[in-house]
Design an enzyme around this catalytic site. Sequence first.
Site, PDB file in Angstrom:
ATOM      1  N   HIS A  59       0.827  -1.204   0.000  1.00  0.00           N
ATOM      2  CA  HIS A  59       0.000   0.000   0.000  1.00  0.00           C
ATOM      3  C   HIS A  59       0.868   1.263   0.000  1.00  0.00           C
ATOM      4  CE1 HIS A  59      -2.800  -3.117   0.989  1.00  0.00           C
ATOM      5  NE2 HIS A  59      -3.792  -2.300   0.816  1.00  0.00           N
TER       6      HIS A  59
ATOM      7  N   ASP B  18      -5.009  -2.468  12.071  1.00  0.00           N
ATOM      8  CA  ASP B  18      -5.303  -2.114  10.681  1.00  0.00           C
ATOM      9  C   ASP B  18      -5.503  -3.423   9.948  1.00  0.00           C
ATOM     10  OD1 ASP B  18      -5.383  -1.276   8.059  1.00  0.00           O
ATOM     11  OD2 ASP B  18      -3.325  -0.532   7.996  1.00  0.00           O
ATOM     12  N   MET B  19      -6.743  -3.767   9.684  1.00  0.00           N
ATOM     13  CA  MET B  19      -6.969  -5.083   9.076  1.00  0.00           C
ATOM     14  C   MET B  19      -8.095  -5.071   8.058  1.00  0.00           C
ATOM     15  SD  MET B  19      -8.853  -7.303  12.072  1.00  0.00           S
ATOM     16  CE  MET B  19     -10.660  -7.205  12.186  1.00  0.00           C
TER      17      MET B  19
ATOM     18  N   LYS C 220     -18.865 -14.817  10.060  1.00  0.00           N
ATOM     19  CA  LYS C 220     -18.843 -13.610  10.897  1.00  0.00           C
ATOM     20  C   LYS C 220     -18.239 -12.416  10.145  1.00  0.00           C
ATOM     21  CE  LYS C 220     -19.229 -15.715  15.440  1.00  0.00           C
ATOM     22  NZ  LYS C 220     -18.856 -15.625  16.868  1.00  0.00           N
TER      23      LYS C 220
END
Lengths: 331, 331
Positions: A44, A173-174, A226
Amino acid sequence: MRVAYQELHDVLFQVLRKVGLEPDRAALCARLFADSSRDGVPSHGLNLFPRFVRMIELGVVDISARPARGAAHGALERWDGRRGIGNLNAHHSMERAIALAGEHGLGCVALANTNHWGRGGNFGWQAADAGVIGICWTNTLPNLPPWGAPEARIGNNPIVVSVPRPRGHVVLDMALSQFSYGALASYRMRGELLPVAGGFDVHGELTRDPAAIEASRRPLPIGFWKGSGLSIVLDLVAAQLAGGRATHQVSTDAEQETGLSQVFVAIDVSTLGESRDADRIAEEIVEHLHATATSGDTIRYPGERTLETRRRNLAEGVPVEPSIWDRVRGL
Amino acid sequence: MRVAYQELHDVLFQVLRKVGLEPDRAALCARLFADSSRDGVPSHGLNLFPRFVRMIELGVVDISARPARGAAHGALERWDGRRGIGNLNAHHSMERAIALAGEHGLGCVALANTNHWGRGGNFGWQAADAGVIGICWTNTLPNLPPWGAPEARIGNNPIVVSVPRPRGHVVLDMALSQFSYGALASYRMRGELLPVAGGFDVHGELTRDPAAIEASRRPLPIGFWKGSGLSIVLDLVAAQLAGGRATHQVSTDAEQETGLSQVFVAIDVSTLGESRDADRIAEEIVEHLHATATSGDTIRYPGERTLETRRRNLAEGVPVEPSIWDRVRGL
């Protein structure tokens, strides 16, 4: 190979100046890309930069567009990103959320019509550096099958939660996919299996083989059903608050991934009084977590590894992929 | 066996009157327990009720305590739950967050020193019924090993995100463990394997055998390292905002699980203008999700199954475990 952080920043800055950004905006945009590589997330950072420049050339990203405030009420504001530069729009939105939090205790900025924000963690660090809790997320192009379906129809919608801590911020951060396509490619190129099942193969069986998941295009959401549910509600909340697009309205072509919706929340605990208690609570949780480790294992808090990587890369230089580095220097 | 919703409610109400709750508080507390069973979550409804009464008898839950406002600034308020009744404290906190959202666009109530809130989804439905987006979470006793460690040191910290939708609210209500101990027991009693790996066995191998996970006490967080990180930051944010306890300070004995920290956020999109756009966005996301299904599969949005279960149980009666039902009627 490694290059000095300042050199990495300056090269990106020069390219951004060349494509037409004003000096202050070029500097911030370059910093956000460089910070991502510096912190160990080159996918990123530098590695995303060529696509970003390509999207400017394609007219998908409008470098002249500044975010504009729309409807607002108290601590809640809606902004139009006007298809401007994703990381600058996001940085501006978190800055505004932080200001709202100082005034109202917490603040929320919902951003429509924006572009890929690069590394979401940047805006978590931004909030924590400002001394406030930050929570932000983005929707994405459809890149994940909802649980029970074979086709990618939901986003991996990265979410960031950050908490200031004097001895090192806690920053989660995921993305909501168990492994990104970038991670799958890395495992494949190293000839390794994934540590846990990362998706389905073309026969619908769970697999640890990264190539089989690249072939099926069926990566797993975290937590199976989930994470699938969480992706759906994050998309829904972002699109509703921003009055913007949902994942199903975003192009599946990465170079045309635009019109995203994002949410930025800042919460300023210091508005409730002195913040020493908050610092003590953070310290105790981290200490307890570190004490959990047995027989040489190290249990880290979210962001701890980032900080170690950052220190090393600032001291020794930021690792860059030589072919990409050459390519960016030639832009 | 099934009993009429009203009968279930009235039996719980009578027990609560007997242990000393005032009529209005007994009615709301009974409704929240009954609603949980009605919506298909008996583990947090009728089945949790005997332990709740036991905790009142033990003095862990103080039925006379009302939440008290502490520090507050604008849209952010800190409340002390004073070890009162968990579901009443939580309901009060979401009500207050909804009021703050009407005033400021969004509101956040952080609640310290509270007790088990029962089914978190109740407070998501509460927000959605009031026409606002609700986000809330709680920390818990340590019941989950952080990724990389063998011992339970973090909580499964359930989180709820709800969005109002005229044709049926979207409500995600999930703990951060892949399977609860209640779910593991159900699979074991039915003699079934888990559909996916749910934890480690005593040898540290991932397993689908529920009994092996009950034996090791090593259930998995959703998304392995990702859910572990999310649990840590949710605990940290809740404890900091509430000025309350973190998971590591909560007793590992379920009957002594008290002094929890919780966060309730409400966001009122209608303060930004008319809400028809928000309704349209929700409708389109749901329609798109339903259209994803192929060859007979049904892809559901979070909460869709809840609504089906609710309708059926209101029509046919709420399923109750006969032994627990008898026990509660004898209280």
